[in-house]
Write a protein that holds these residues in place. Structure first.
Motif, mmCIF file in Angstrom:
data_model
loop_
_atom_site.group_PDB
_atom_site.id
_atom_site.type_symbol
_atom_site.label_atom_id
_atom_site.label_comp_id
_atom_site.label_asym_id
_atom_site.label_seq_id
_atom_site.Cartn_x
_atom_site.Cartn_y
_atom_site.Cartn_z
ATOM 1 N N ALA A 189 0.827 -1.212 0.000
ATOM 2 C CA ALA A 189 0.000 0.000 0.000
ATOM 3 C C ALA A 189 0.858 1.258 0.000
ATOM 4 N N THR A 190 0.382 2.275 -0.739
ATOM 5 C CA THR A 190 1.003 3.600 -0.698
ATOM 6 C C THR A 190 -0.096 4.656 -0.629
ATOM 7 N N PRO A 191 0.203 5.822 -0.058
ATOM 8 C CA PRO A 191 -0.804 6.887 -0.021
ATOM 9 C C PRO A 191 -1.262 7.317 -1.411
ATOM 10 N N GLU A 192 -0.363 7.285 -2.392
ATOM 11 C CA GLU A 192 -0.730 7.683 -3.760
ATOM 12 C C GLU A 192 -1.777 6.739 -4.333
ATOM 13 N N GLN A 193 -1.584 5.441 -4.115
ATOM 14 C CA GLN A 193 -2.591 4.472 -4.550
ATOM 15 C C GLN A 193 -3.903 4.703 -3.814
ATOM 16 N N GLY A 194 -3.806 4.998 -2.523
ATOM 17 C CA GLY A 194 -5.004 5.239 -1.728
ATOM 18 C C GLY A 194 -5.811 6.408 -2.239
ATOM 19 N N ALA A 195 -5.130 7.465 -2.675
ATOM 20 C CA ALA A 195 -5.842 8.622 -3.224
ATOM 21 C C ALA A 195 -6.580 8.241 -4.498
ATOM 22 N N ASP A 196 -5.952 7.428 -5.338
ATOM 23 C CA ASP A 196 -6.606 6.985 -6.577
ATOM 24 C C ASP A 196 -7.812 6.090 -6.273
ATOM 25 N N LEU A 197 -7.648 5.170 -5.334
ATOM 26 C CA LEU A 197 -8.743 4.278 -4.961
ATOM 27 C C LEU A 197 -9.908 5.056 -4.358
ATOM 28 N N PHE A 198 -9.592 6.022 -3.506
ATOM 29 C CA PHE A 198 -10.633 6.834 -2.874
ATOM 30 C C PHE A 198 -11.422 7.616 -3.914
ATOM 31 N N ALA A 199 -10.727 8.220 -4.862
ATOM 32 C CA ALA A 199 -11.408 8.998 -5.899
ATOM 33 C C ALA A 199 -12.299 8.103 -6.753
ATOM 34 N N ALA A 200 -11.781 6.947 -7.149
ATOM 35 C CA ALA A 200 -12.568 6.029 -7.985
ATOM 36 C C ALA A 200 -13.805 5.535 -7.242
ATOM 37 N N ALA A 201 -13.634 5.179 -5.973
ATOM 38 C CA ALA A 201 -14.769 4.683 -5.197
ATOM 39 C C ALA A 201 -15.816 5.769 -4.977
ATOM 40 N N SER A 202 -15.376 6.976 -4.682
ATOM 41 C CA SER A 202 -16.317 8.071 -4.418
ATOM 42 C C SER A 202 -17.154 8.397 -5.641
ATOM 43 N N ILE A 203 -16.517 8.452 -6.796
ATOM 44 C CA ILE A 203 -17.249 8.737 -8.039
ATOM 45 C C ILE A 203 -18.216 7.609 -8.353
ATOM 46 N N ALA A 204 -17.754 6.357 -8.205
ATOM 47 C CA ALA A 204 -18.612 5.210 -8.509
ATOM 48 C C ALA A 204 -19.828 5.168 -7.592
ATOM 49 N N VAL A 205 -19.620 5.439 -6.315
ATOM 50 C CA VAL A 205 -20.742 5.435 -5.366
ATOM 51 C C VAL A 205 -21.711 6.568 -5.683
ATOM 52 N N ALA A 206 -21.202 7.742 -5.990
ATOM 53 C CA ALA A 206 -22.076 8.871 -6.326
ATOM 54 C C ALA A 206 -22.947 8.551 -7.535
ATOM 55 N N GLU A 207 -22.351 7.976 -8.569
ATOM 56 C CA GLU A 207 -23.105 7.627 -9.773
ATOM 57 C C GLU A 207 -24.137 6.549 -9.476
ATOM 58 N N ASP A 208 -23.752 5.565 -8.685
ATOM 59 C CA ASP A 208 -24.676 4.480 -8.346
ATOM 60 C C ASP A 208 -25.821 4.994 -7.483
ATOM 61 N N TYR A 209 -25.514 5.864 -6.548
ATOM 62 C CA TYR A 209 -26.552 6.466 -5.694
ATOM 63 C C TYR A 209 -27.536 7.266 -6.542
ATOM 64 N N GLU A 210 -27.039 8.071 -7.447
ATOM 65 C CA GLU A 210 -27.918 8.885 -8.288
ATOM 66 C C GLU A 210 -28.853 8.006 -9.117
ATOM 67 N N ALA A 211 -28.319 6.930 -9.673
ATOM 68 C CA ALA A 211 -29.171 6.014 -10.438
ATOM 69 C C ALA A 211 -30.219 5.366 -9.542
ATOM 70 N N PHE A 212 -29.839 5.049 -8.313
ATOM 71 C CA PHE A 212 -30.751 4.417 -7.354
ATOM 72 C C PHE A 212 -31.896 5.353 -6.987
ATOM 73 N N VAL A 213 -31.599 6.588 -6.608
ATOM 74 C CA VAL A 213 -32.664 7.486 -6.158
ATOM 75 C C VAL A 213 -33.542 7.947 -7.325
ATOM 76 N N GLU A 214 -33.009 7.900 -8.534
ATOM 77 C CA GLU A 214 -33.794 8.248 -9.718
ATOM 78 C C GLU A 214 -34.517 7.036 -10.280
ATOM 79 N N ASP A 215 -34.424 5.904 -9.561
ATOM 80 C CA ASP A 215 -35.086 4.653 -9.950
ATOM 81 C C ASP A 215 -34.678 4.204 -11.344
ATOM 82 N N ARG A 216 -33.401 4.417 -11.673
ATOM 83 C CA ARG A 216 -32.874 3.935 -12.936
ATOM 84 C C ARG A 216 -32.280 2.547 -12.802
ATOM 85 N N GLN A 217 -32.214 2.024 -11.584
ATOM 86 C CA GLN A 217 -31.757 0.635 -11.359
ATOM 87 C C GLN A 217 -32.251 0.124 -10.035
#
Length: 244
Positions: A216-244
């Motif tokens: 593990a490195t902090p640089e990898q952690g920053a990339d993982l955090f950004a990817a997870a945050s964007i993915a969760v935001a997109e998934d949440y938006e689809a969920f509340v808009e009843d698109r999935q």
């Protein structure tokens, strides 16, 4: 928007136009010699807050005390029984529904939480979605690229990298690779289906379960955090808009 940093009139105003909320769940348990006790909680909480900022979603306080009995052989671990955890989650969810939250998105950071939450969700009238932060293709692509088979099952380099990026790096602990896990072991123990605490510590004496945390490195952690945050935001938006 964090629910615990809002006033009740602000929540009432939010509910006039939105009925979605993100509920993060983690754990308080050992994460190997260089992993923080709060790793699962910190990852779930921070990703939820960042995703909430992206999606303009309300975020509930994280549930940090959850089932982790198999790790009670390691100092610092605090575990709830499955029954107690289930009661806590059910009463939290009932409270959210009572106030008008109709789309409840649980962002999970701990394998043993999954089955109890699924059982609770099945009996609720609100729309319910359970996702662990590692469920997303973009996140898994990074985990595979950074660590491959050394991601393992517990005290994983991906989660430790995220806490390194956002909290601290534990110095002076260059760890050798642990014993690799077989595909059969991974399948049999998915969802943290491990043995009792004495047996578990005897088998994995430093707390890592097939995970080479030192990658593990902090640089990898920053990339993982950004990817997870964007993915969760997109998934949440689809969920509340009843698109999935």
């Amino acid at each position: 928007m964090r629910l615990d940093l809002c006033t009740w009139p602000e929540i009432e105003s939010y509910l006039q136009t939105h009925d979605g909320i993100i509920l993060p769940t983690g754990s308080t348990e050992q994460h190997g010699p260089i992993g923080l006790i709060g790793t699962d909680t910190l990852c779930a909480q921070d990703i939820a807050v960042e995703a909430g900022a992206i999606a303009r979603a309300m975020v509930a306080p994280v549930v940090a005390y959850t089932p982790a009995a198999f790790n009670m052989g390691f100092p610092g671990t605090l575990s709830l029984s499955v029954e107690t955890f289930s009661s806590v989650i059910e009463e939290i969810v009932d409270g959210l529904i009572h106030h008008g939250f109709g789309h409840i998105y649980v962002l999970n950071g701990h394998g043993a939480n999954i089955e109890p939450i699924k059982r609770i969700a099945a009996g609720k009238r609100a729309k319910f979605r359970l996702q662990s932060w590692w469920d997303f293709a973009a996140v898994n692509a990074l985990r595979q690229r950074f660590y491959g088979e050394w991601e393992g099952m517990h005290a994983t380099p991906s989660e430790i990298a995220m806490t390194q990026a956002r909290y601290r790096v534990v110095e002076g602990k260059a760890l050798k690779p642990p014993k690799k896990l077989s595909a059969e072991f991974i399948k049999a123990h998915a969802g943290d289906r491990h043995g009792g605490p004495e047996e578990h510590r005897a088998r994995f004496p430093d707390g890592r379960v097939g995970s080479h945390s030192s990658l593990a490195t902090p640089e990898q952690g920053a990339d993982l955090f950004a990817a997870a945050s964007i993915a969760v935001a997109e998934d949440y938006e689809a969920f509340v808009e009843d698109r999935q």
